[in-house]
Scaffold this active site. Sequence first.
Site, PDB file in Angstrom:
ATOM      1  N   LYS A 175      -1.371  -4.362 -10.518  1.00 22.93           N
ATOM      2  CA  LYS A 175      -0.735  -5.615 -10.119  1.00 22.93           C
ATOM      3  C   LYS A 175      -1.738  -6.567  -9.471  1.00 22.93           C
ATOM      4  O   LYS A 175      -1.668  -7.768  -9.699  1.00 22.93           O
ATOM      5  CB  LYS A 175       0.417  -5.327  -9.160  1.00 22.93           C
ATOM      6  CG  LYS A 175      -0.014  -5.396  -7.764  1.00 22.93           C
ATOM      7  CD  LYS A 175       0.909  -5.220  -6.683  1.00 22.93           C
ATOM      8  CE  LYS A 175      -0.015  -4.995  -5.491  1.00 22.93           C
ATOM      9  NZ  LYS A 175       0.645  -4.757  -4.270  1.00 22.93           N
ATOM     10  N   THR A 176      -2.659  -6.045  -8.706  1.00 24.36           N
ATOM     11  CA  THR A 176      -3.625  -6.941  -8.063  1.00 24.36           C
ATOM     12  C   THR A 176      -4.455  -7.638  -9.122  1.00 24.36           C
ATOM     13  O   THR A 176      -4.764  -8.816  -9.027  1.00 24.36           O
ATOM     14  CB  THR A 176      -4.542  -6.164  -7.108  1.00 24.36           C
ATOM     15  OG1 THR A 176      -3.734  -5.369  -6.258  1.00 24.36           O
ATOM     16  CG2 THR A 176      -5.350  -7.103  -6.248  1.00 24.36           C
ATOM     17  N   ASP A 188       2.720 -11.519  -2.563  1.00 29.06           N
ATOM     18  CA  ASP A 188       2.428 -10.110  -2.813  1.00 29.06           C
ATOM     19  C   ASP A 188       3.390  -9.243  -1.996  1.00 29.06           C
ATOM     20  O   ASP A 188       3.867  -9.673  -0.947  1.00 29.06           O
ATOM     21  CB  ASP A 188       0.976  -9.831  -2.397  1.00 29.06           C
ATOM     22  CG  ASP A 188       0.490  -8.501  -2.924  1.00 29.06           C
ATOM     23  OD1 ASP A 188       1.131  -7.949  -3.832  1.00 29.06           O
ATOM     24  OD2 ASP A 188      -0.543  -8.016  -2.429  1.00 29.06           O
ATOM     25  N   GLU A 189       3.674  -8.043  -2.459  1.00 28.38           N
ATOM     26  CA  GLU A 189       4.522  -7.099  -1.717  1.00 28.38           C
ATOM     27  C   GLU A 189       5.859  -7.729  -1.307  1.00 28.38           C
ATOM     28  O   GLU A 189       6.285  -7.627  -0.159  1.00 28.38           O
ATOM     29  CB  GLU A 189       3.808  -6.580  -0.458  1.00 28.38           C
ATOM     30  CG  GLU A 189       2.442  -5.981  -0.708  1.00 28.38           C
ATOM     31  CD  GLU A 189       2.484  -4.567  -1.242  1.00 28.38           C
ATOM     32  OE1 GLU A 189       3.556  -4.118  -1.710  1.00 28.38           O
ATOM     33  OE2 GLU A 189       1.433  -3.904  -1.213  1.00 28.38           O
ATOM     34  N   GLN A 229       8.948   0.822  -3.593  1.00 30.69           N
ATOM     35  CA  GLN A 229       7.951   1.037  -2.551  1.00 30.69           C
ATOM     36  C   GLN A 229       8.279   0.287  -1.272  1.00 30.69           C
ATOM     37  O   GLN A 229       7.389   0.017  -0.453  1.00 30.69           O
ATOM     38  CB  GLN A 229       6.562   0.642  -3.049  1.00 30.69           C
ATOM     39  CG  GLN A 229       6.047   1.574  -4.125  1.00 30.69           C
ATOM     40  CD  GLN A 229       4.596   1.286  -4.468  1.00 30.69           C
ATOM     41  OE1 GLN A 229       3.701   1.492  -3.674  1.00 30.69           O
ATOM     42  NE2 GLN A 229       4.382   0.790  -5.676  1.00 30.69           N
ATOM     43  N   ARG A 265       0.354   8.235  -4.804  1.00 34.31           N
ATOM     44  CA  ARG A 265      -1.019   7.990  -4.332  1.00 34.31           C
ATOM     45  C   ARG A 265      -1.999   8.883  -5.077  1.00 34.31           C
ATOM     46  O   ARG A 265      -3.193   8.663  -5.059  1.00 34.31           O
ATOM     47  CB  ARG A 265      -1.178   8.260  -2.827  1.00 34.31           C
ATOM     48  CG  ARG A 265      -0.430   7.367  -1.868  1.00 34.31           C
ATOM     49  CD  ARG A 265      -0.523   5.924  -2.161  1.00 34.31           C
ATOM     50  NE  ARG A 265       0.612   5.493  -2.979  1.00 34.31           N
ATOM     51  CZ  ARG A 265       0.647   4.338  -3.615  1.00 34.31           C
ATOM     52  NH1 ARG A 265      -0.350   3.507  -3.544  1.00 34.31           N
ATOM     53  NH2 ARG A 265       1.699   4.014  -4.362  1.00 34.31           N
TER      54      ARG A 265
END
Length: 782
Positions: A56-57, A243-244, A274, A627
Amino acid sequence: MSSYDDIDAFGAVPLSARAMAARPAPYLDGLNDAQRAAVEQLDGPVLMLAGAGTGKTRALTARIVHLLATGKARPNEILAVTFTNKAAREMKNRVGSMLGEAVEGMPWLGTFHAICVKLLRRHAELVGLKSNFTILDTDDQIRLLKQLVLANNIDEKRWPARMIASLIDGWKNRALVPEKVPVADASAFNHRGTEIYAQYQARLKELNATDFGDLLLHMVTIFQTHPDVLEQYQRWFRYILVDEYQDTNVAQYMWLRLLAGGHKNICCVGDDDQSIYGWRGAEVGNILRFEKDFPGAHVVRLEQNYRSTPHILAAASGVIRGNQGRLGKELWTEAERGEKVRLIGHWDGEEEARWIGEEIESMQKGTRGMRPYGLDEMAILVRASHQMRAFEDRFLTIGLPYKVIGGPRFYERLEIRDAMAYFRLVVSPEDDLAFERIVNTPKRGLGDKAQQKLQVKARENGVSLVDGARLALQDGDVTGKGGGELRFLVESLDRWGRMAGDKDIPHTELAEIILDESGYTAMWQNEKTPEAPGRLENLKELVKALENFDNLQGFLEHVALIMDNDQAEDGAKVSIMTLHAAKGLEFPAVFLPGWEDGLFPSHRSMDESGIKGLEEERRLAYVGITRAEEVCTISFAGNRRVFGQWQSALPSRFIDELPEEHVEVLTPPGLYGGGYGSAAPRPSAGMSERVAAADGYNSPGWKRLQSRAGQRGLSQPSESRNTVIDLDAVSAFTTGERVFHQKFGYGEIIAIEGDKLEISFEKAGIKKVVARFVTAADDIPF
DNA sequence: ATCGAGCTGTTTTTT
DNA sequence: ACAGCTCGAT
C-alpha cells in the site's frame, strides 16, 4: 486579518517537466492491476482497502507522484496525512526517491497533528489563542487537571486526574467541546467531568496552550464556524490522501470530511482488519461507512500479498473470519507454501521464554529443515508489555542479544522533560507549567508552602509565576534559604534569557550552561541510584540533538510533536515489542507468545468493550500473524505469574480458530520435565483428534489444566466460545465456597456481584474483593 | 522541607 | 512484583 492568502508561499516548486518526460511513468512499473487502479483513479473519492503486506505504501507514493506528473496538482496542493512521524518521513523519502532529485518536500505531508499545528498557528485568534501557543504534553495536562481537581474540592480518590484526562481526551477525540458533551455522557459523571472540562479549556486559553486533542478540535471548530476559512482550504487542497484510515477518530474524520467537501478528491487507505486502536478513540466505523460518506466512491482492494507464505496467510484469514461486519478481503500470494504456522504449549511463562530463546538459537544455525535466520530477522510480539520481562530475563542469562522496541520514548523521560522545562522557561518566561516543574528541581528548599505564596502573588497581580516570584521576593514573602535560592533562580532565568538573544552564544552551549548553572546536572551526578548515569547520558544526547536546530525555540517547537525514539541500531538483535508496536513492520520469523484466554484476548478488553473488544483483540491476532514472512510460531503457557500470583489459563480461543491444516503442533524437546511442556490446544475445538493426540494432550500438564478448569466449570470450549465474558473468574465461584486471598487469608464467599466477591474472612472480616485475586481454598495454584 | 514506610492499582500508545 | 504515590516521622 488572517494570512491564509500566503498559502502558496510554502514550497511551491513546479515539477521539472523534463524529469518526468525522460521516462514515461516509470513509477507505474511493476504495479499489479489493483495497485495500478488505485494509483490511476485520481478524481473523486477512493477507498484503497489494502490488506497486510499488499504494497500500500508503494501504491500511495506512486499515486502522489502520478498526481504531480500529470500536473493535476502541485506539491503544495496535496494534503497527505499519516498518524506517525515515521510514516510521514517514509512517505516523504519514497516520493522523493521516485521523483529523483528535484522536489522540495511537500509542505502538507505530515501527521494529523503536525498539519493542524501549522493551520492553527495561522488562525489561532479564531479560538482565542495567540499564534505562538504552546503544546502541552500528557504530563503537563495531568498536572493542570490535578490543580483544577484540588481547586474544586473534588475527592482525588474518586476522580483521579488521570481519569478525568482520559475522559476529556475521549470527548476531544469525538470533537466535543464542553457545551456539546451529550447529557447522558455528562450525567454519568455527575456533570463534574464537564465542569472540569470547561475549566480546563479556559485555563489552557489563559496559558495560551493546547493539548494534543485541541489541535484537531480547534481546527474542526474553526472550519465549522468560519466557512470562509474552510473554503480557502477546500479550494487549496485539490487532492487529499489519508493513510491508516481505519485508525481515524471522530474529530479526524470530521476534519477530513470538511476539507474534502470541495473537490471531493479524497483517497483513504486502510484495512478494517487492522484497526487496533479503538481504545484510544479510533472508529472502525469510519472506514466501514466510507462508501456512504462519500457517494460515488471507488473501492479498490489490494489483496495480493507480497510478504507471507500461504500457510501464514491462511492462518491469519482463519482467525479474522471470526469477526462480523468486515468489508471483506481475502489475501492471496504466489509464494511457495513454506512452513505451517507452528504451535506449541508450555508449562509456564518461564519455560515459554526458555524454549523461545533456544529455538532462536537453533534457528540461527538452521533447524528443522529451515534456512538459518539472523537475529535481526526474528521478532517476539507480545500482547502486553509485562510479558517482555520473562524474555529479557532469559535472554540476559543466556547472552542472547535483543532490543526492546517501543516503551518510554526519549522525550518522555523524566530528565529530558525537566531539562526541556528549563529551556521552555528561558524561551517563554510565562510558561507557568514549566516553572512549576523545575522550581524545586533540584531541591531548592521551596516546598508546598513557598510555592503556594508564589501562586497567590501571581494570581493577585495577574502575572506569570516567574514574575510572581519576583514580587514575592520584593515583598519578603519568601525568605531564608529558599528565598536565596529562588532569587538566584529568577536571576539565572533572566541571564539565560539574555544569552538566548545573544547571537554569539551557540544555543547548544547555552543549553549546557543552563543545565550546569541550575544545578540540574549536579543533582544527577550526586545521585547514587543505578539509573543516574543513564540519565546524564540522556541529557548529553539531548544537547546533541539540539545541534540539528538553529535555536532553542525551533527545537522546542519540533519536539512538541515529534516523540520518536530512534535508537541507534548496532549489530543484529532479536526484537521484542508489543503487537501494537509491530503494526506496519515485518520479519522473516515471528514468535507470538502468550496466547492464553485472559491475556490474549485480554480479559480487560472484553470486560470493557464486550464483543467489540473481542473483535479488536482478534484483529490484533491478525496483525500479529501477518507480520511473519516465513515462520510464525504461536505459543501459550498453562501457568503464568501475574501481579505476583500464579494463575493458570486456557489456551487462547484464537488458537481454536487457526485452521488445522495450516498448523503444525510442535512438541518441545523432553529436556524439561518430560511431557509437561506439551500441553495441547483444547482438543475438541478446532484441532482434530489426530493432531491433538499426536502432540500428547494426554500429558500430565494438559490433564491438570483440564481438570483444574473443570472444577471451575470452564472446560467446555464449545460453551466458552459463545459468550464473551465467560472466562471471567466470576463463574468460577459459588457462594458458600471456601477461598483463599493473598492478603486476607481464608474465608467464605457470602455474595457475588459481577466480578466482585463479598467474602467473610476468618481474620480480616467481611471484605469485597476482585474475584481474580481469590483462589479456591483447597486448590491453591501449583 | 524532605525522607522513607505502607498503600494502591495495575493493556495496548501516538501526537 | 512493582512502581508510583500519600502520609507520618525527622
